[in-house]
Design a protein around this motif. Structure first.
Motif, PDB file in Angstrom:
ATOM      1  N   GLU A 158      22.797  49.069  39.397  1.00 11.00           N
ATOM      2  CA  GLU A 158      22.587  50.091  38.488  1.00 11.00           C
ATOM      3  C   GLU A 158      23.449  51.910  38.826  1.00 11.00           C
ATOM      4  O   GLU A 158      23.392  51.740  39.801  1.00 11.00           O
ATOM      5  N   LEU A 159      23.780  51.643  38.124  1.00 11.19           N
ATOM      6  CA  LEU A 159      24.603  53.261  37.615  1.00 11.19           C
ATOM      7  C   LEU A 159      24.261  54.349  36.691  1.00 11.19           C
ATOM      8  O   LEU A 159      23.754  54.326  36.025  1.00 11.19           O
ATOM      9  N   MET A 160      24.702  55.647  37.410  1.00 10.20           N
ATOM     10  CA  MET A 160      24.043  56.630  35.701  1.00 10.20           C
ATOM     11  C   MET A 160      24.987  57.846  36.281  1.00 10.20           C
ATOM     12  O   MET A 160      25.559  57.874  37.575  1.00 10.20           O
ATOM     13  N   THR A 161      25.213  58.291  35.562  1.00 11.20           N
ATOM     14  CA  THR A 161      26.184  59.695  35.716  1.00 11.20           C
ATOM     15  C   THR A 161      25.266  61.207  34.972  1.00 11.20           C
ATOM     16  O   THR A 161      24.530  61.548  34.380  1.00 11.20           O
ATOM     17  N   ALA A 162      26.253  61.869  36.533  1.00 14.63           N
ATOM     18  CA  ALA A 162      24.583  63.504  35.347  1.00 14.63           C
ATOM     19  C   ALA A 162      26.386  64.026  35.490  1.00 14.63           C
ATOM     20  O   ALA A 162      26.774  64.862  36.438  1.00 14.63           O
ATOM     21  N   SER A 163      26.541  64.554  33.977  1.00 15.08           N
ATOM     22  CA  SER A 163      27.567  65.169  34.078  1.00 15.08           C
ATOM     23  C   SER A 163      28.025  66.469  34.035  1.00 15.08           C
ATOM     24  O   SER A 163      29.240  67.042  34.002  1.00 15.08           O
ATOM     25  N   GLU A 164      26.880  67.339  33.889  1.00 13.46           N
ATOM     26  CA  GLU A 164      26.748  68.643  34.290  1.00 13.46           C
ATOM     27  C   GLU A 164      27.348  68.959  35.963  1.00 13.46           C
ATOM     28  O   GLU A 164      28.050  70.596  35.837  1.00 13.46           O
ATOM     29  N   TYR A 165      27.795  68.012  36.397  1.00 12.86           N
ATOM     30  CA  TYR A 165      28.734  68.393  37.704  1.00 12.86           C
ATOM     31  C   TYR A 165      30.057  67.552  37.801  1.00 12.86           C
ATOM     32  O   TYR A 165      30.494  68.110  38.954  1.00 12.86           O
ATOM     33  N   SER A 166      30.278  67.712  37.223  1.00  7.16           N
ATOM     34  CA  SER A 166      31.552  67.115  36.254  1.00  7.16           C
ATOM     35  C   SER A 166      33.221  68.130  37.282  1.00  7.16           C
ATOM     36  O   SER A 166      34.243  67.473  37.822  1.00  7.16           O
ATOM     37  N   HIS A 167      32.987  69.490  37.350  1.00  2.00           N
ATOM     38  CA  HIS A 167      33.550  70.419  37.019  1.00  2.00           C
ATOM     39  C   HIS A 167      33.237  70.876  38.784  1.00  2.00           C
ATOM     40  O   HIS A 167      34.589  71.203  38.962  1.00  2.00           O
ATOM     41  N   LEU A 168      32.570  70.217  40.005  1.00  3.64           N
ATOM     42  CA  LEU A 168      32.879  70.560  40.651  1.00  3.64           C
ATOM     43  C   LEU A 168      33.659  69.809  41.802  1.00  3.64           C
ATOM     44  O   LEU A 168      34.164  69.625  43.225  1.00  3.64           O
ATOM     45  N   CYS A 169      34.736  68.199  41.323  1.00  3.06           N
ATOM     46  CA  CYS A 169      35.504  67.866  42.190  1.00  3.06           C
ATOM     47  C   CYS A 169      36.554  67.819  40.617  1.00  3.06           C
ATOM     48  O   CYS A 169      36.128  66.344  39.962  1.00  3.06           O
ATOM     49  N   LEU A 170      37.802  68.213  40.471  1.00  2.00           N
ATOM     50  CA  LEU A 170      38.411  67.696  39.572  1.00  2.00           C
ATOM     51  C   LEU A 170      40.205  67.173  40.120  1.00  2.00           C
ATOM     52  O   LEU A 170      40.495  68.428  40.978  1.00  2.00           O
ATOM     53  N   GLY A 171      40.818  65.736  40.099  1.00  3.91           N
ATOM     54  CA  GLY A 171      42.103  65.683  40.175  1.00  3.91           C
ATOM     55  C   GLY A 171      43.628  66.403  38.628  1.00  3.91           C
ATOM     56  O   GLY A 171      42.372  65.789  37.925  1.00  3.91           O
ATOM     57  N   MET A 172      43.789  66.872  38.679  1.00  2.00           N
ATOM     58  CA  MET A 172      44.576  67.218  38.771  1.00  2.00           C
ATOM     59  C   MET A 172      46.105  67.908  38.475  1.00  2.00           C
ATOM     60  O   MET A 172      46.325  67.858  40.344  1.00  2.00           O
ATOM     61  N   PRO A 173      47.009  68.003  37.530  1.00  2.00           N
ATOM     62  CA  PRO A 173      48.224  68.082  38.401  1.00  2.00           C
ATOM     63  C   PRO A 173      47.970  69.951  39.227  1.00  2.00           C
ATOM     64  O   PRO A 173      47.287  70.802  38.464  1.00  2.00           O
TER      65      PRO A 173
END
Length: 349
Positions: free
Chosen positions: A201-216
């Motif tokens: 089983e998996l779950m996502t808590a998107s409110e924390y998504s800004h804490l780890c970002l991969g980008m240019p």
């Protein structure tokens, strides 16, 4: 509904080794903390960048698939589905590909002519997400078997971090813990309880998504990863996983103690954080945690492949006897958490 199982496993690790001490020595401003002690990473594998033998994500993934199929009962032509879950998608050296999918390119290269192919991106939970999808497809009867694969040439974020870190604490420090690797697994229908995925089983808590970002990078032409470890690695975040597993078990009329796990495999993101996570789990479940298996000291955080690099390594060292029951805990940007329970007996390396 029938269950699935891990039928075979493969891995590929580049031969080049880079130590944490080497990386730290290249920084303009050394960290105010002992990075090796906190992360537990003494060294990691780094892909070959020589033009004549360049190892990109595709090359690494393909090597892992070939290793996996070398010990599978299935030939490539027998595979019903291929799911590629890489974060990095470099092919033809440094060129990045979104389309055509990595899965289709891998299928074409190995001769899996009838296979359904698609890619999935879910940060460091990638391979467990692919496993989740394939498990459900096998259980429903949609497919008989399939491959989940990831090839990660992710250490360019370390190069960016080394070039750009200029303060005692920087959001790119986590980038210094990653290593390159490839892993692949074949799943098919379980035939008995000795080899079986009991549940995932998996779950996502998107409110924390800004804490780890991969980008240019916002400073150069490099690729960067910005991770706020101080906010990512806290008790509230870890409780997401324990709460979800306890709720799942309660809905089945069971407790954590009833599961009788022999070992646990955490995402390999920090040697200091894992004992703390285990302590939280023991408190929440009211039961001692099983020993955790890890390889972070010699391979670092291999992102999407980490659980299966641990499994492959421990199988190769013959540290997992037949009948072992494993618990896998994902931890990924998003934030993604969850749990996988499996018993393995015939899986070999």
């Amino acid at each position: 509904m029938s269950h699935s199982r891990f039928e075979s496993i493969g891995a590929y690790l580049p031969s080049k080794v880079v130590t944490t001490k080497e990386l730290i020595s290249r920084l303009k401003e050394p960290p105010s903390f002992d990075l090796e002690k906190i992360t537990g990473v003494k060294e990691r594998r780094v892909h070959d960048t020589r033009p004549e033998s360049y190892e990109d994500s595709f090359t690494i993934a393909l090597n892992a698939v070939e290793d996996c199929l070398s010990r599978s009962q299935y030939a490539a032509a027998d595979i019903d589905i291929i799911i590629s879950t890489s974060i990095t998608r470099s092919k033809n050296a440094t060129r990045m590909y979104m389309e055509p999918s990595f899965a289709s390119a891998i299928g074409k290269r190995i001769g899996a002519k009838k296979a359904i192919t698609f890619d999935v991106s879910n940060a460091c939970a990638g391979m467990l997400t692919g496993t989740y999808i394939l498990d459900r497809m096998i259980r429903s009867g949609a497919v008989r078997n399939g491959i989940v694969v990831s090839g990660e040439a992710i250490t360019p974020i370390s190069d960016t971090a080394v070039a750009e870190i200029s303060e005692k604490y920087d959001l790119q420090f986590a980038s210094l813990s990653v290593g390159d690797s490839g892993a692949a697994i074949v799943l098919d229908q379980a035939v008995d309880d000795a080899d079986k995925i009991h549940y995932i089983e998996l779950m996502t808590a998107s409110e924390y998504s800004h804490l780890c970002l991969g980008m240019p990078s916002d400073k150069s032409a490099g690729v960067a990863l910005y991770t706020d470890n101080r906010k990512m690695h806290n008790e509230d975040r870890f409780l997401l996983g324990t709460d979800s597993q306890r709720n799942y078990l309660e809905s089945q009329g069971r407790t954590f103690a009833d599961e009788n796990f022999d070992y646990i495999i955490h995402h390999q993101f920090g040697a200091a954080a894992i004992p703390w996570m285990n302590a939280i789990c023991e408190r929440e479940f009211g039961h001692p945690m099983p020993p955790d298996l890890r390889v972070i000291e010699k391979y670092g955080n291999t992102s999407t492949t980490s659980h299966f690099i641990v499994l492959h390594d421990q199988l190769s060292e013959q540290n997992i006897p037949a009948g072992t029951k494993l618990l896998m805990f994902p931890a990924a940007s998003g934030i993604v958490t969850g749990f996988l329970s499996t018993t393995i007996s015939s899986l070999k390396v």
